[in-house]
Scaffold this active site. Sequence first.
Site, PDB file in Angstrom:
ATOM      1  N   ASP A  57       0.868  -1.181   0.000  1.00  0.00           N
ATOM      2  CA  ASP A  57       0.000   0.000   0.000  1.00  0.00           C
ATOM      3  C   ASP A  57       0.906   1.231   0.000  1.00  0.00           C
ATOM      4  OD1 ASP A  57      -1.571   2.165   0.654  1.00  0.00           O
ATOM      5  OD2 ASP A  57      -2.695   1.117   2.231  1.00  0.00           O
ATOM      6  N   LYS A  92      -6.271   9.190   0.789  1.00  0.00           N
ATOM      7  CA  LYS A  92      -4.931   8.859   1.297  1.00  0.00           C
ATOM      8  C   LYS A  92      -3.943   8.567   0.165  1.00  0.00           C
ATOM      9  CE  LYS A  92      -4.465   6.389   5.156  1.00  0.00           C
ATOM     10  NZ  LYS A  92      -4.720   5.288   6.118  1.00  0.00           N
ATOM     11  N   LYS A 106      12.646  11.269  -5.183  1.00  0.00           N
ATOM     12  CA  LYS A 106      13.658  12.218  -4.697  1.00  0.00           C
ATOM     13  C   LYS A 106      14.919  11.466  -4.272  1.00  0.00           C
ATOM     14  CE  LYS A 106      14.343  15.284  -0.800  1.00  0.00           C
ATOM     15  NZ  LYS A 106      14.119  14.859   0.578  1.00  0.00           N
ATOM     16  N   TYR A 146     -12.018  12.282  -4.679  1.00  0.00           N
ATOM     17  CA  TYR A 146     -11.116  11.978  -5.807  1.00  0.00           C
ATOM     18  C   TYR A 146     -10.523  13.275  -6.363  1.00  0.00           C
ATOM     19  CZ  TYR A 146      -9.781  10.014 -10.423  1.00  0.00           C
ATOM     20  OH  TYR A 146      -9.122   9.621 -11.565  1.00  0.00           O
TER      21      TYR A 146
END
Length: 309
Positions: A57, A92, A106, A146
């Site tokens: 996840d 999330k 990054k 959304y």
Amino acid sequence: MATVLVTGGAGFIGSHLCDFLIKKGYRVICVDNFLTGSESNIAQLKENPLFKLINHDITKQLKIEGEVDYVLHLASAASPIDYLKYPIQTLKVGSLGTHNALGIAKLKRAVFLLASTSEVYGDPKVHPQPETYWGNVNPVGPRGVYDEAKRFAEAITMAYRKVHSMDTKIARIFNTYGPRMRKKDGRVVPNFIMQAINNEPLTVYGEGLQTRSFCYITDMIDGIYKLMLSSVTEPVNLGNPEEYSILDFAKKIIRLTESTSEITYEPLPTDDPKTRQPDITKAKKLLHWEPKVSVDDGLRKTIEWFREN
Ligand code: NAD
Ligand code: UDP
């Protein structure tokens, strides 16, 4: 060859992207938690030494071993019924998930590409929609989970670009369809095709006067790939400007499937955008990209796939 990390790689667009990149010789790391994706979408890649699946996840931190050259962040529920079913996961993955995906890019000094959406324009008051339009979004309506997650995702992508001097891209994806959409994902293309091939009534919401513009999956993958390799840094619309009212679209699917289905009318969902058509001037100019597959041809291929599966 370069390594590409694809979040949401077991979903509809993500799995086609993984196939495409593997064919080009890239190493692909697919990160997916199978919220709306499926093992069968990537079954053909599992034994390929260039392909690696991480069941994870992305809203939780992830440590990746080795080099990564590109992070393509597609993870997110995308169908209205999916994001209405999973509102908090959707918020999330657009916020924490994008933060984590940017963090990986990054650390690895990788190019970052966000799969954003035409929903950032909400129920648009400008038609067709150019990238310069800021949108008309209801933050507290059902689609807000959304739309606002994607708007946040765009904002944090721009902040990382500025603060950490990263190379970032934002694709504003318009309605895309093709093989591997889930039969019951609730979007208009699988709904109408399944109803038509079973000779059941096609469920048109509202009076069917709302419009959408439909892009075939191979064109979308081509556009995402061109953007990934480009030096373009501002958001770019990717979609097919061929625009239909939903009622005409239903009639087209009945004709293409030679179905005996009739049309029934159901209530229009709250905040359903009344019009949608991408202005792709920018993609044409900067990426030398435009869709090649007509809606009729794309639908024929998609109908064939739904019949076979
Ligand atoms: P999809 O639901 O088929 O794929 C999304 C994938 O993301 C699934 O495999 C799902 O399991 C995965 N996922 C969701 N939450 C996750 C999490 N927390 N961690 C890891 N994986 C997670 O949808 P799609 O149509 O392939 O859309 C892909 C991307 O493109 C999405 O970001 C969507 O917003 C964007 N997009 C799609 C369309 C379209 O018409 N298909 C239009 C605009 C934007
Ligand atoms: N729609 C419809 N019947 C269906 C499914 C969808 O009339 O069975 C309409 C929906 O109201 C919207 C359009 O088709 O106006 C596209 O819906 P979809 O869920 O595919 O995606 P959206 O573009 O709204 O995100």
